[in-house]
Every structure is written in structure tokens, then in C-alpha cells.
Design an enzyme around this catalytic site. Structure first.
Site, PDB file in Angstrom:
ATOM      1  CD  GLU A 128      35.780  33.882  37.737  1.00  0.00           C
ATOM      2  OE1 GLU A 128      36.010  35.091  37.767  1.00  0.00           O
ATOM      3  OE2 GLU A 128      35.323  33.248  38.689  1.00  0.00           O
ATOM      4  CG  MET A 271      37.787  38.825  35.086  1.00  0.00           C
ATOM      5  SD  MET A 271      37.011  37.546  36.113  1.00  0.00           S
ATOM      6  CE  MET A 271      38.458  36.751  36.781  1.00  0.00           C
ATOM      7  CD  GLU A 306      35.315  42.675  39.887  1.00  0.00           C
ATOM      8  OE1 GLU A 306      36.076  41.691  39.913  1.00  0.00           O
ATOM      9  OE2 GLU A 306      34.067  42.564  39.863  1.00  0.00           O
ATOM     10  CD  GLU A 328      33.251  35.860  42.697  1.00  0.00           C
ATOM     11  OE1 GLU A 328      32.976  36.945  43.240  1.00  0.00           O
ATOM     12  OE2 GLU A 328      34.083  35.757  41.778  1.00  0.00           O
TER      13      GLU A 328
HETATM   14  N1  0A1 Z   1      34.710  37.000  39.046  1.00  0.00           N
HETATM   15  C1  0A1 Z   1      33.952  38.110  38.546  1.00  0.00           C
HETATM   16  C2  0A1 Z   1      32.735  37.757  37.808  1.00  0.00           C
HETATM   17  C3  0A1 Z   1      32.871  37.096  36.495  1.00  0.00           C
HETATM   18  C4  0A1 Z   1      32.568  35.767  36.370  1.00  0.00           C
HETATM   19  C5  0A1 Z   1      32.563  35.125  35.157  1.00  0.00           C
HETATM   20  C6  0A1 Z   1      32.867  35.868  34.062  1.00  0.00           C
HETATM   21  O1  0A1 Z   1      32.849  35.281  32.821  1.00  0.00           O
HETATM   22  C7  0A1 Z   1      32.367  34.027  32.716  1.00  0.00           C
HETATM   23  C8  0A1 Z   1      33.189  37.203  34.154  1.00  0.00           C
HETATM   24  C9  0A1 Z   1      33.207  37.806  35.382  1.00  0.00           C
HETATM   25  C10 0A1 Z   1      33.436  38.896  39.741  1.00  0.00           C
HETATM   26  O2  0A1 Z   1      33.013  38.308  40.722  1.00  0.00           O
HETATM   27  O3  0A1 Z   1      33.405  40.109  39.674  1.00  0.00           O
HETATM   28 ZN    ZN Z   2      33.653  38.550  42.436  1.00  0.00          ZN
END
Ligand code: 0A1
Ligand code: ZN
Length: 883
Positions: A128, A271, A306, A328
Site C-alpha cells: 500500500e 499494514m 489492522e 481508514e
Molecule cells: N493501511 C495501513 C497504513 C499504511 C499505509 C501506507 C503504508 O505504506 C505506504 C503502510 C501502512 C493502516 O492504516 O494501518
Molecule cells: Zn488503517
């Protein structure tokens, strides 16, 4: 040559993909510098595409293409077009076809930590938002969902553990035991940003969970050898989160295994890759000796976050990255509710509101303000912001407040049923609540597209003869970049009116209706509400529970505020009143200091605070929150113009000292009473006692007497847990003197071999308001344990200095700004994502007084001119400078 300004991606240009990929087979042969990736894709034209004849264009960057076959036939280089970022077929078959692609990547050299990289000898991935294209050519967008089967092959000594998403199909040794492999299959179609693999020499702890329907799930947390005991809390948190999601939202886990891996170098916190969550190790590892209560809390909440993504993010994902808040904001809301249920609802709300105000309100008031659903971006990684996450969560909370809990749950159920397996949008999400409750949320939707924090200007008039109270409310919507004019929002304003005895009076509106939930729907620019049958002039308690992310102003006397602190039936609002009282006291003292006068305000506040903190029937954690003053950045935000961080710092220390002196005996009594009895436990109540004791210690230390210093030093050396030890370390580091160095050395000697805990030592020094801090921080960038390539080190040292030490970061001579510019430029060559984050420390520069403003501009201009800077940094620096 002028660098090309990158072109922004626009929401209004969204088109469904021309092609779909429904099945992916990956075969990854791990090698430190030359990993081979073979992929086989089942591709077909998208029946929903607008143009049927578009060629297949795959994303890919930082990879070496070795071979490509279409339906088994090798393609010549004239059959496709290759650029730095894409691979396009010259002739794309109209019928479904398979594409086989072989690429090579270099994990060891990957310091951007996106795609496949190596950290501490462990191979891991971060896809991501757009990391998968750094592994192989693909349609790297969240609305392309495929089932993945992944074979990983490696040297069994280097990487005995091989993991990918889903369930394990088979594993075995090959080449006479010189190599081994594992095959994983994930039956749930997913976008490639949820793909993950891990290979390494890791230890693990195991447990299991029986789901509500009786399925047994294997749970495993992978950590470095020797760290097994420190993973127990994360495992416990995971199981509680799994149960909670079943009970509160009816969501059951859906695979046979759930794996969590802790790695040392990670750009974010963690993640949610399907069935294989990857974590920054500082959010997994905790023991009483090594982690503070705040870390225990953070682990509980991030593990839950997560896990909750499995439904809100994975089973239902986002159509495009403009919809990021769909997963999110909603998942943050869910993890906040979980923490509130596991701990104290009120204290959790206080912590969440503090965070929202200090991070998101600041963002929303400056050049980086953007809507919760942005309409344009250059680098999507720059949009993992407090606005998308924290304000996004507030919007979901407001839906719950407007609809009530029952209708809210109905809407969530409908969302899960209607969109399971899909890539959805914010509009579709809101439609579920409209359909489930019969409420029209058209006006409410504006919250997603309008940036900025609304201000609610309120006033209360009381008519004794008519026994009526009138509440006038006006909503002001400040302009933000690209949005000069705004429409009025639908704001749920939860209120109470306190009668003279401190109890709520019934809220009877003119039409005879009683407002039983206390929520006023504010929908116009100006509105008045008339309450009848009010026997005496009431004191208004507004924005109870922080029912909307707004700034609220109302003219209340100090006596009224003290009355609310003592009597409000909503404990959140008691705290809010205390916080408002402290804020206005500090703001007034800064004004006095600016005029060369003494910062004389504070006695009234200290006394009112004493009255409430003294009450030992209140939870300790709550009393601790009352003792915490608003942060310097909160004060700066309220002052908003011509900000002088030195004066704010001075006002802050002086108020702390005044409270310490006024409430001395109470604070000493608290300090003694809250001393540890019995073995350490990380539960909320024990943590609350430690927080209250440490809060008292902070205020007592602010008096700076010898006795106070002796107490502080003893606190450090007698500490039996990291919460107390780190608290004293930060205070001593701020305080200076001989003891400071002794304690810093002691901490260093004890923890230098621990890559996680040593960050506390870097942060404690970077946080110090002493004049030598910049020199110290510069020196620490050369320390053997520091590395610009390690995001946790950068955050601990440079991040703490630039974002949590306003007085030394904003030195009038601009030296710290120049330092940060140097670091950002150097960091940008390794890790643009982290460089751009550090740069955001400048986001409030225009609010500074003129001297500092000029210095900040110079540093920013230097960053803007730096050669070869990334899109990440260019986007942020240009926004900050243009505003
Ligand atoms: N989706 C994850 C957060 C996340 C977003 C981007 C990243 O790399 C660019 C890594 C992790 C969360 O909301 O926990
Ligand atoms: Zn998240």
C-alpha cells in the site's frame, strides 16, 4: 533543465479499468540482491469499461524486465512499449488471455521500503499504496481484485520462515535440501496493495481462536529470536479484538490462519495485508521493563485496527485512493470504540480528541488542509493524514450520533451485506445509512468534500420572566486552499443546560418536544433554539462528548467554567471545561508576557483544578488527564497569528510551576498514594494510577526545588517499569543539570543493545527545551546507533525535535530550520515518504512571528530548489510555500 512538475491525479477523472485480472500466480525466488519474480496473470477486458479497445497498460517501476509471454508465446521487444513506470502491449487480445512476466528486483538496495525490501535480514513487502508495481508489472489500482497463489522459494538457512497471504497449501525441501519453498493461497479476491510476503529467520509465538461459529483459527506472531515474551500482549490484544468484532459488529474471521510479523524498518505503524499483517516492531514488542503504558495501549489499538481492516478495507475495499477514508476513517472509528470498551470510554474519548485537535485541527488550519475525501493528489502516500484517519473517524462517529446506535448498526450491517467483495465508495457507504434509517444525509455528505474546521459561535440569552433560554448558533466556515467559499454543514451539537444545583434541566423546545438525546441538528449558517420552562439562568454545556469536529466559542465567565468543571453530568465535558480554562489562562499569560508583563493568571484555574482532581472516586486515568496541560502546539493554534514559541514555552512552564505550588500538598499526597503496590499489570486501572502519579510528579518538578529534583531522580532510579523510567528520563532531560547526563548515560548503558527501546533515549534528548538541544541532536545524527535509513530512528530523533519541541525547533536564528532542511534533502534520496513526513513540521510556519517566518521561508526555498527531489517532497514543499 527545470524538473518536470508532476501532474496531479483527479477524482473527477476516475474511470473503471479497461482490463481486469482475476487470477494471479506468483513464484518468488528470494535473493538478497537479485530476487526473481515470475507472475502469471489471467487477464480479460472489463465489461464495464468505457472504451473497449484500450491496450493493456501495466504499472511497473524500479524493476528489471527479463521476459514476457502472451498465451505461452514469448514477446519480442517490439510487441510492447516499456517506460520507467509502465509496460503497454502493442496488440491486446480481445479474448481473455494469460500473461507471464519475469522480473528481477533488488531487496537489499530498497531503502524506500516500498515493494520488496530487506530489514535486519528479513525479506518483507509493503504494497500500500502503490508498492506492488515495484515487484512486478500489474494493474496497480484498488479496483482490480484477484485471487493470489504465491510460491516462495529461499535458502532455508537464510529464510526458514516463508509466509504469504491466505492459507498454506504446501511446503517442502528441494535441491537436496539447499532450497525450500512454501505455497500460499488466498481464496478472497483482493487488490494487489493487500499482497504480502515475508521470508526470514524469525521466531514465533502461537495461539488459537475459536470463532463465533466454532471455527478454529491458528494465530501466530513472528518476532526476532529471543523476543517471544514481548509478543504476549499483542497476542492477547488480537484475541480480544477478534471477539469484540464478533460481538459489536457481527464480524467473524474468515481464514484458517492469522499471521502477524514484526519488522524493524517500516514506514508506518502497521499494514493490514490479508491474513498476514506486517507491523513496525515497536507496535508489537512490549514487556513491563521495556515498554510504557502508552506503548501497551498503542499496541492494543493498532493490533485491533489492522485486524478490523479484515472487514473494513479487505473484504470491502476502496474503489480508488480518493476513497481512502472509507477504510481508514471507519477503521479508526472501530478501533477507538474497541479501546473505549476495553478501557474507559471517557478517557479514550479525551485521548482521541486531544490527538484530533493537535494533529488534525493543525493540519486543517494550514497549507496542507484537504477534504477527508481529497479531490486531487500528486503522491498518494502524502494523503495518509490525520484528516483522512482522525477526521474521517469523527465523520463516522457523527453518523452514529445523528442516527442513534441502533440505526447506525443497521447501516453497517447493510454495508457489509451489500458491498462484501467489492471496491466501494464513500457515497455508497453513506447510502447504506440512508437506506437503513430512512434519513437523508445529503447535507451531511459535505463533510467529506469541504476542508477546514468549522467554528461554532454560540451565545445563550436567558429571559427570567418567560423562563426561556435561547441558544444562538452561528457556523463559520474558514476558507482553505482551493476552497474559498463553503456551504453550511449538518453539525450534530450535543448539549445540556445546567441548573443552579448542577443538574441538567429538561431540554423542552418551544414546540413542546423534548430533546431526549440532547443533540441539536445545526444545518444553517445561523440558528436559534428556544428552550422553555427553564427556572433559572442555566450554564450551557456544549459539544458534549465532542459531538462534532469543530471549534466552539461561547462567552463564559471563569466562574461558569469552574462550575462546569465541577458539575457537568458529562465527564468528558468536565475535562473539556478544564482544558478550555487552562487554554484561556495560557493564552492570556502569553499576551501578558508579550507586553513585558508578568504571566500572572492561573490561581483561579489551579484552585478549580484542585477541587476536581482531589475527588478520588473518579478514575485515576481521568484525573491524570485533568492534570495534563494543553500542549504548546494547542496554544499556538489558538493564538494563530504572530506566534512566538518562546513565550508559549515560558507561559507553559510558569503555569505548571504555579499549579505545582498551589496544589503542592495534594500532588504530593497523590504521588505517595499512587505508588505501586504489587506486581506490574498493564491493565487500564493500573496504568491510570501510574499516569496520575507521573502527572503529579511533572507538576511538582516544575517548581524546580531541590526536593523536587531529588524526588525525580529517585523516581528514575527506583522505577520498576518503563513507564516510570521513561517519564523521569524525559523530565530530567528537559531539566538539565548534572543529574541529566548521569541518567542519560545510565539509560544508554542499559538499553544500547535494544533497537526498540533505545529510541526513547534519542527522543528524550531531542525533546529537551534546553538551548543545547540542536547541537546535541546534530551530534546524535552521527551516533553509531542512528541511521537515516531506519524510519524509527528518524522519527525518534528528527521527528521528535521538529514536531514535539516547538521551542528549540523554532529557534529565532533559524538554525533548526536549516538543520531540518539538510535532513529532509538527505533523507529524500533514501526514503521520500519519510522525508515528506518530516517536512510537514513546517506546516504552520505562516502563523509564526515575522523573524522566524523569514527564516523558515529560506529553509523551505532551499528544499524546493534541491536537485532530484521526489514527487513526495515536491508536492508538500510547494503546498507549504504557495499558501
Ligand atoms: N493501511 C495501513 C497504513 C499504511 C499505509 C501506507 C503504508 O505504506 C505506504 C503502510 C501502512 C493502516 O492504516 O494501518
Ligand atoms: Zn488503517
Amino acid at each position: 533543465m527545470k524538473p518536470k512538475t508532476p501532474r496531479p491525479i483527479l477524482l473527477k477523472n476516475y474511470r473503471p479499468p479497461a482490463h481486469l485480472i482475476n487470477k494471479v500466480d506468483l513464484d518468488v525466488e528470494l535473493h538478497p540482491t537479485r530476487t526473481r519474480v515470475r507472475s502469471r496473470l489471467s487477464v480479460r477486458a472489463n465489461p464495464k469499461a468505457r472504451s473497449k479497445k484500450a491496450p493493456l497498460r501495466l504499472d511497473g517501476t524500479h524493476i528489471e524486465l527479463a521476459e514476457i509471454k502472451l498465451n505461452g508465446k514469448k514477446l519480442a521487444s517490439t510487441d510492447y512499449k516499456l517506460t520507467d513506470t509502465s509496460l503497454t502491449l502493442i496488440k491486446t487480445p480481445a479474448k481473455p488471455f494469460t500473461l507471464e512476466i519475469v522480473t528481477f528486483v533488488n531487496p537489499e538496495a530498497n531503502k524506500a521500503l516500498q515493494g520488496l525490501y530487506r530489514t535486519n535480514g528479513v525479506y518483507c513487502t509493503q504494497c500500500e499504496a502503490e508498492g506492488f508495481r515495484r515487484i512486478t508489472y500489474f494493474l496497480d489500482r484498488p479496483d482490480v481484485l484477484a485471487t493470489f497463489t504465491v510460491r516462495i522459494e529461499a535458502n532455508p538457512e537464510e529464510a526458514p520462515v516463508l509466509l504469504a497471504n491466505g492459507n498454506l497449501l504446501e511446503r517442502g525441501l528441494i535441491v537436496g535440501g539447499k532450497r525450500h519453498y512454501a505455497v500460499w493461497h488466498d481464496p478472497f479476491p483482493k487488490p494487489c496493495y493487500l499482497f504480502a510476503l515475508v521470508g526470514g529467520d524469525l521466531s514465533s509465538i502461537a495461539s488459537s481462536f475459536r470463532t463465533i461459529s466454532g471455527r478454529e483459527v491458528d494465530l501466530r506472531i513472528y518476532i526476532e529470536h529471543g523476543k517471544e515474551e514481548r509478543a504476549a500482549w499483542a497476542m492477547d490484544s488480537l484475541k480480544r479484538a477478534m471477539r469484540w468484532d464478533e460481538e459489536r459488529f457481527g464480524r467473524e474471521y474468515d481464514l484458517e490462519v492469522f499471521n502477524v510479523v514484526a519488522v524493524s524498518d517500516f514506514n508506518m505503524g502497521a499494514m493490514e495485508n490479508k491474513g498476514l499483517n506486517i507491523f513496525n516492531d515497536r507496535l508489537v514488542l512490549a514487556s513491563p521493563e521495556s515498554a510504557t503504558d502508552t506503548t501497551f495501549e498503542a499496541i492494543e489499538s493498532v493490533v485491533a485496527h489492522e485486524y478490523f481492516h479484515n472487514w473494513t478495507g479487505n473484504r470491502i475495499t476502496c474503489r480508488d485512493w480518493f476513497q481512502l477514508c472509507l477504510k481508514e476513517g471507519l477503521t479508526v472509528f472501530r478501533d477507538q470504540e474497541f479501546s473505549g470498551d476495553e478501557r474507559s470510554e471517557t478517557v479514550q474519548r479525551i485521548l482521541d480528541v486531544r490527538r484530533l485537535k493537535s494533529l488534525q485541527f493543525t493540519e486543517d488550519a494550514g497549507p496542507l488542509a484537504h477534504p477527508v475525501r481529497p479531490e486531487s493528489y500528486i503522491e498518494i502516500n502524502n494523503f495518509y493524514t490525520a484528516t483522512v484517519y482522525e477526521k474521517g473517524a469523527e465523520l463516522v462517529r457523527m453518523i452514529q450520533t445523528i442516527l442513534g446506535r441502533e440505526n447506525f448498526r443497521r447501516g453497517m450491517d447493510l454495508y457489509f451485506n451489500r458491498h462484501d467483495g467489492q471496491a466501494a465508495t464513500v457515497d455508497e457507504f453513506i447510502a447504506c445509512f440512508e437506506d437503513a434509517s430512512g434519513t437523508n444525509l445529503t447535507q451531511f455528505r459535505l463533510w467529506y468534500s469541504q476542508a477546514g474546521t468549522p467554528e461554532l459561535v454560540c451565545s445563550l440569552r436567558y429571559d427570567k420572566a418567560k423562563r426561556q433560554a435561547n441558544l444562538d448558533v452561528e457556523q463559520l466556515l474558514p476558507p482553505t486552499p482551493d476552497q474559498p467559499h463553503k456551504k453550511p454543514l449538518h453539525i450534530p451539537l450535543k448539549i445540556g443546560l445546567l441548573g443552579g444545583n448542577g443538574h441538567d434541566v429538561a431540554l423542552k423546545l418551544e414546540d413542546g418536544k423534548e430533546l431526549d438525546d440532547g443533540v441539536l441538528p445545526i444545518t444553517k449558517r445561523k440558528q436559534s433554539f428556544r428552550f422553555t420552562n427553564v427556572p433559572n439562568r442555566p450554564v450551557p454545556s456544549l459539544l458534549r462528548g465532542f459531538s462534532a469536529p469543530v471549534n466552539l466559542t461561547i462567552n463564559l465567565s471563569d466562574d461558569d467554567v469552574a462550575f462546569l468543571m465541577a458539575n457537568d453530568a458529562d465527564p468528558f465535558n468536565c475535562w473539556q471545561s478544564a482544558n478550555n480554562f487552562a487554554t484561556r489562562t495560557l493564552v492570556e499569560n502569553v499576551r501578558l508576557l508579550a507586553k513585558g508583563k508578568r504571566a500572572s493568571k492561573g490561581q483561579l484555574y489551579a484552585k478549580a483544578l484542585g477541587e476536581i482532581v482531589r475527588n478520588d472516586t473518579l478514575e485515576a486515568a481521568y484525573r491524570a488527564e485533568l492534570l495534563r496541560l494543553p500542549s504548546s502546539s494547542d496554544i499556538a493554534r489558538v493564538i494563530s497569528k504572530n506566534v512566538d514559541p518562546t513565550l508559549i514555552h515560558r507561559a507553559h512552564s510558569q503555569l505548571a510551576s504555579m499549579i505545582g505550588r498551589t496544589l503542592g500538598s495534594l500532588l504530593e499526597a497523590i504521588y505517595d498514594e499512587m505508588a505501586e503496590d504489587g506486581p506490574f499489570s498493564p491493565d487500564a486501572e493500573s496504568a491510570g494510577r501510574r499516569a496520575l502519579r507521573n502527572g503529579a510528579l511533572t507538576l511538582l518538578t516544575a517548581r524546580r526545588t531541590n526536593r523536587d529534583l531529588t524526588r525525580l531522580s529517585k523516581h528514575y532510579f527506583k522505577a520498576s517499569n518503563m513507564t516510570d523510567q521513561a517519564h523521569a528520563l524525559f523530565l530530567l532531560s528537559a531539566h538539565g543539570g548534572m543529574e541529566r547526563q548521569r541518567v542519560l548515560n545510565d539509560f544508554y548503558e542499559h538499553w544500547k543493545a535494544d533497537n526498540v527501546v533505545i529510541d526513547t533515549w534519542f527522543a528524550a534528548q531531542a525533546h529537551s527545551p534546553l538551548a543545547a538541544t540542536l547541537r546535541q541532536v546534530k551530534k546524535l545524527t552521527k551516533h553509531p546507533l542512528f541511521s537515516l535509513a531506519a524510519p524509527n530512528k528518524v522519527r525518534a530523533l528528527i521527528g521528535t525535535f521538529a514536531m514535539a519541541n516547538p521551542v528549540q525547533f523554532n529557534r529565532p536564528d533559524g538554525a533548526s530550520y536549516q538543520f531540518l532542511a539538510d535532513q529532509v534533502i538527505a533523507l529524500d534520496r533514501l526514503n521520500p515518504q519519510i522525508a515528506a513526513r518530516m517536512l510537514s513540521a513546517f506546516r504552520s510556519w505562516r502563523a509564526l512571528e515575522t523573524g522566524r517566518k523569514a527564516q523558515a521561508r529560506k529553509a523551505l526555498q532551499r528544499i524546493a530548489k534541491a536537485k532530484g527531489s521526489s514527487h513526495d517532497v515536491q508536492e508538500i514543499v510547494s503546498k507549504i510555500l504557495e499558501s
